[in-house]
Motif scaffolding. Structure first.
Motif, PDB file in Angstrom:
ATOM      1  N   ARG A  90      16.549  67.921  16.990  1.00 29.23           N
ATOM      2  CA  ARG A  90      17.100  68.110  16.206  1.00 29.23           C
ATOM      3  C   ARG A  90      18.204  69.290  16.482  1.00 29.23           C
ATOM      4  O   ARG A  90      18.847  69.759  14.879  1.00 29.23           O
ATOM      5  CB  ARG A  90      15.829  68.390  14.822  1.00 29.23           C
ATOM      6  CG  ARG A  90      14.941  67.178  14.977  1.00 29.23           C
ATOM      7  CD  ARG A  90      13.870  67.362  13.455  1.00 29.23           C
ATOM      8  NE  ARG A  90      12.753  67.209  13.391  1.00 29.23           N
ATOM      9  CZ  ARG A  90      11.419  66.895  13.567  1.00 29.23           C
ATOM     10  NH1 ARG A  90      11.273  68.467  14.092  1.00 29.23           N
ATOM     11  NH2 ARG A  90      10.527  66.543  13.370  1.00 29.23           N
ATOM     12  N   ALA A  91      18.026  69.640  17.041  1.00 29.84           N
ATOM     13  CA  ALA A  91      19.543  71.097  17.397  1.00 29.84           C
ATOM     14  C   ALA A  91      20.889  70.129  16.602  1.00 29.84           C
ATOM     15  O   ALA A  91      21.269  70.989  16.273  1.00 29.84           O
ATOM     16  CB  ALA A  91      19.222  71.263  19.050  1.00 29.84           C
ATOM     17  N   LEU A  92      21.493  68.922  16.956  1.00 33.89           N
ATOM     18  CA  LEU A  92      22.372  68.502  16.852  1.00 33.89           C
ATOM     19  C   LEU A  92      22.480  67.973  15.469  1.00 33.89           C
ATOM     20  O   LEU A  92      23.323  67.825  14.524  1.00 33.89           O
ATOM     21  CB  LEU A  92      22.881  67.865  17.933  1.00 33.89           C
ATOM     22  CG  LEU A  92      23.252  68.268  18.120  1.00 33.89           C
ATOM     23  CD1 LEU A  92      24.229  67.772  20.069  1.00 33.89           C
ATOM     24  CD2 LEU A  92      23.566  69.439  18.789  1.00 33.89           C
ATOM     25  N   GLY A  93      21.555  67.682  14.568  1.00 36.79           N
ATOM     26  CA  GLY A  93      21.192  67.420  13.704  1.00 36.79           C
ATOM     27  C   GLY A  93      21.046  65.538  13.422  1.00 36.79           C
ATOM     28  O   GLY A  93      20.961  64.723  15.037  1.00 36.79           O
ATOM     29  N   LYS A  94      21.247  64.463  12.713  1.00 35.20           N
ATOM     30  CA  LYS A  94      20.698  63.226  12.237  1.00 35.20           C
ATOM     31  C   LYS A  94      22.375  62.474  13.555  1.00 35.20           C
ATOM     32  O   LYS A  94      23.040  63.138  12.232  1.00 35.20           O
ATOM     33  CB  LYS A  94      20.300  63.148  10.345  1.00 35.20           C
ATOM     34  CG  LYS A  94      20.304  61.792  10.583  1.00 35.20           C
ATOM     35  CD  LYS A  94      19.346  61.038   9.713  1.00 35.20           C
ATOM     36  CE  LYS A  94      19.048  59.614   9.235  1.00 35.20           C
ATOM     37  NZ  LYS A  94      18.812  59.556   8.137  1.00 35.20           N
ATOM     38  N   PRO A  95      22.117  62.115  13.828  1.00 37.02           N
ATOM     39  CA  PRO A  95      23.375  60.944  14.371  1.00 37.02           C
ATOM     40  C   PRO A  95      23.476  59.902  13.258  1.00 37.02           C
ATOM     41  O   PRO A  95      22.633  59.428  12.138  1.00 37.02           O
ATOM     42  CB  PRO A  95      22.674  60.577  15.643  1.00 37.02           C
ATOM     43  CG  PRO A  95      21.495  60.545  16.023  1.00 37.02           C
ATOM     44  CD  PRO A  95      21.174  61.539  14.887  1.00 37.02           C
ATOM     45  N   ASN A  96      25.082  59.825  12.816  1.00 45.71           N
ATOM     46  CA  ASN A  96      24.829  59.217  12.087  1.00 45.71           C
ATOM     47  C   ASN A  96      24.719  57.434  12.553  1.00 45.71           C
ATOM     48  O   ASN A  96      24.467  56.534  11.441  1.00 45.71           O
ATOM     49  CB  ASN A  96      26.930  58.912  12.081  1.00 45.71           C
ATOM     50  CG  ASN A  96      27.121  59.689  11.293  1.00 45.71           C
ATOM     51  OD1 ASN A  96      26.124  60.583  10.412  1.00 45.71           O
ATOM     52  ND2 ASN A  96      28.225  60.403  11.701  1.00 45.71           N
ATOM     53  N   LEU A  97      24.716  57.566  13.540  1.00 43.98           N
ATOM     54  CA  LEU A  97      24.445  55.883  14.087  1.00 43.98           C
ATOM     55  C   LEU A  97      23.471  55.748  15.075  1.00 43.98           C
ATOM     56  O   LEU A  97      22.879  54.379  14.558  1.00 43.98           O
ATOM     57  CB  LEU A  97      26.094  55.367  14.923  1.00 43.98           C
ATOM     58  CG  LEU A  97      27.030  55.461  14.732  1.00 43.98           C
ATOM     59  CD1 LEU A  97      28.275  54.774  15.396  1.00 43.98           C
ATOM     60  CD2 LEU A  97      27.608  54.162  13.400  1.00 43.98           C
ATOM     61  N   PHE A  98      23.582  56.388  16.509  1.00 48.83           N
ATOM     62  CA  PHE A  98      22.319  55.891  16.974  1.00 48.83           C
ATOM     63  C   PHE A  98      22.720  57.353  17.878  1.00 48.83           C
ATOM     64  O   PHE A  98      23.276  58.074  18.754  1.00 48.83           O
ATOM     65  CB  PHE A  98      22.686  54.948  17.686  1.00 48.83           C
ATOM     66  CG  PHE A  98      22.997  54.693  19.082  1.00 48.83           C
ATOM     67  CD1 PHE A  98      23.364  55.323  20.479  1.00 48.83           C
ATOM     68  CD2 PHE A  98      24.386  54.298  18.701  1.00 48.83           C
ATOM     69  CE1 PHE A  98      24.102  55.101  21.159  1.00 48.83           C
ATOM     70  CE2 PHE A  98      25.733  54.066  19.875  1.00 48.83           C
ATOM     71  CZ  PHE A  98      25.538  54.693  20.800  1.00 48.83           C
ATOM     72  N   PHE A  99      20.739  57.327  18.386  1.00 47.17           N
ATOM     73  CA  PHE A  99      20.888  58.097  19.913  1.00 47.17           C
ATOM     74  C   PHE A  99      20.750  57.065  21.159  1.00 47.17           C
ATOM     75  O   PHE A  99      20.165  56.586  21.480  1.00 47.17           O
ATOM     76  CB  PHE A  99      19.296  58.642  19.982  1.00 47.17           C
ATOM     77  CG  PHE A  99      19.106  59.760  19.475  1.00 47.17           C
ATOM     78  CD1 PHE A  99      19.478  61.765  19.701  1.00 47.17           C
ATOM     79  CD2 PHE A  99      18.405  59.997  17.603  1.00 47.17           C
ATOM     80  CE1 PHE A  99      19.085  62.428  18.458  1.00 47.17           C
ATOM     81  CE2 PHE A  99      17.493  60.936  17.361  1.00 47.17           C
ATOM     82  CZ  PHE A  99      18.515  62.201  17.456  1.00 47.17           C
ATOM     83  N   GLY A 100      21.010  58.263  22.233  1.00 50.45           N
ATOM     84  CA  GLY A 100      21.530  57.075  23.364  1.00 50.45           C
ATOM     85  C   GLY A 100      20.694  58.112  24.446  1.00 50.45           C
ATOM     86  O   GLY A 100      20.742  59.988  24.532  1.00 50.45           O
TER      87      GLY A 100
END
Length: 245
Positions: A90-100
C-alpha cells in the motif's frame, strides 16, 4: 487447437498518449514523497518486483515501466517489499489501473536455491548481495498480497517466473507437476515473453473503461476460463503424439 485467429497486434506507436502532458520522471517513484515531488496524487500502474529497482534496460521492470511512461501513464515501483503482510503493498496508494507483478530478472526459486536444492548465500539483484529479500515463488506471493492490499484492482503477472509457469509444468523443486501459476496467484491475467505490446494494450484498454475480464483476445496472454469458448475445442495431447514414441 484453434479454429479462429486472434486479431493483429496493435503497433506500440498506434495508441494516443494517455496523459498528454506527462513528462519523464528522473526515476520512477518508489515512495509517496517521490510522488509528491513529481506532483502526482496517484499512480496509474504500480509494478511490484523482486529485484532492487535499477533504472537500466537490463532490468525488465525498468523497461516495462519506462515503456508505459512513454504511453502517458504514471508508473510507480515497489521493489522487494516485505511480503509478510499487505502493508508494504500500500506504500504508493491504490493504482488507478492495475498492479503489475514480476519476480524479477531471475526465477525466484533459481535465485534462492542451487541445482542441488541448497540455499544460496547471496542475491545478485539485491543491494550488497544480501539474500532473502524476496519469497519463494515470488510471483504468487506478491500477487496475493496485491489482491489483499486493494481488492478489486486488476493484478497482472509476468516475468520469466510467470512465463514458464503459464500452463501445467514439472516443478524441479518439489518434484511434482504443478498447475498454472494463474489460479495459485489469484491474478487476473498473465503476460508472457517480453510483453511490451500486451501490457501497453492492456493499460490503454483499462484506461478506456474496458474490464480486464473482457480481454480474451490478446496475443501473448494467459487467462482462466470456466468453459471452452466458442470457436475453440480441446484436444487430448495423447491423440497428437503417442507417449514414448
Amino acid at each position: 487447437m484453434v479454429e479462429q485467429t486472434l486479431p493483429e497486434a496493435h503497433s506500440i506507436l498506434s495508441w494516443p498518449k494517455y496523459r498528454s502532458g506527462l513528462t519523464p520522471a528522473p526515476q520512477l517513484p518508489m515512495s509517496r514523497a517521490e510522488m509528491n515531488e513529481l506532483g502526482w496524487d496517484s499512480c496509474d500502474i504500480i509494478i511490484v518486483t523482486g529485484d532492487a529497482y535499477i533504472d537500466h534496460p537490463s532490468f525488465g521492470m525498468a523497461v516495462i515501466g519506462r515503456v508505459l511512461e512513454t504511453q502517458g501513464f504514471r508508473v510507480g515501483i515497489i521493489a522487494q517489499p516485505d511480503w509478510k503482510s499487505a502493508e508494504a503493498f500500500r506504500a504508493l496508494g491504490k493504482p488507478n489501473l492495475f498492479f503489475g507483478v514480476t519476480a524479477g530478472n531471475m526465477d525466484s526459486m533459481v535465485n534462492h536455491y542451487t541445482s542441488e536444492r541448497r540455499i544460496r548465500s547471496d542475491d545478485a539483484y539485491t543491494p550488497d548481495g544480501v539474500a532473502g529479500k524476496r519469497p519463494d515463488r515470488a510471483v504468487t506471493v506478491y500477487a496475493q498480497r496485491c489482491r489483499e492490499a486493494f481488492k478489486g484492482i486488476p493484478v497482472i503477472i509476468g516475468s520469466i517466473e510467470a512465463s514458464l509457469r503459464r500452463i501445467a509444468h514439472y516443478d524441479y523443486w518439489s518434484d511434482t507437476v504443478r498447475r498454472s501459476v494463474l489460479p495459485d496467484s489469484k491474478a487476473d491475467m498473465l503476460v508472457f515473453g517480453n510483453a511490451e505490446r500486451q501490457i501497453i494494450e492492456i493499460a490503454h484498454r483499462l484506461a478506456n473503461g474496458e474490464s480486464i475480464n473482457s480481454m480474451t483476445d490478446l496475443r501473448g496472454t494467459a487467462i482462466m476460463r470456466n468453459s471452452v469458448p466458442d470457436g475453440w475445442h480441446e484436444v487430448d495431447s495423447c491423440e497428437l503424439d503417442t507417449p514414448g514414441k
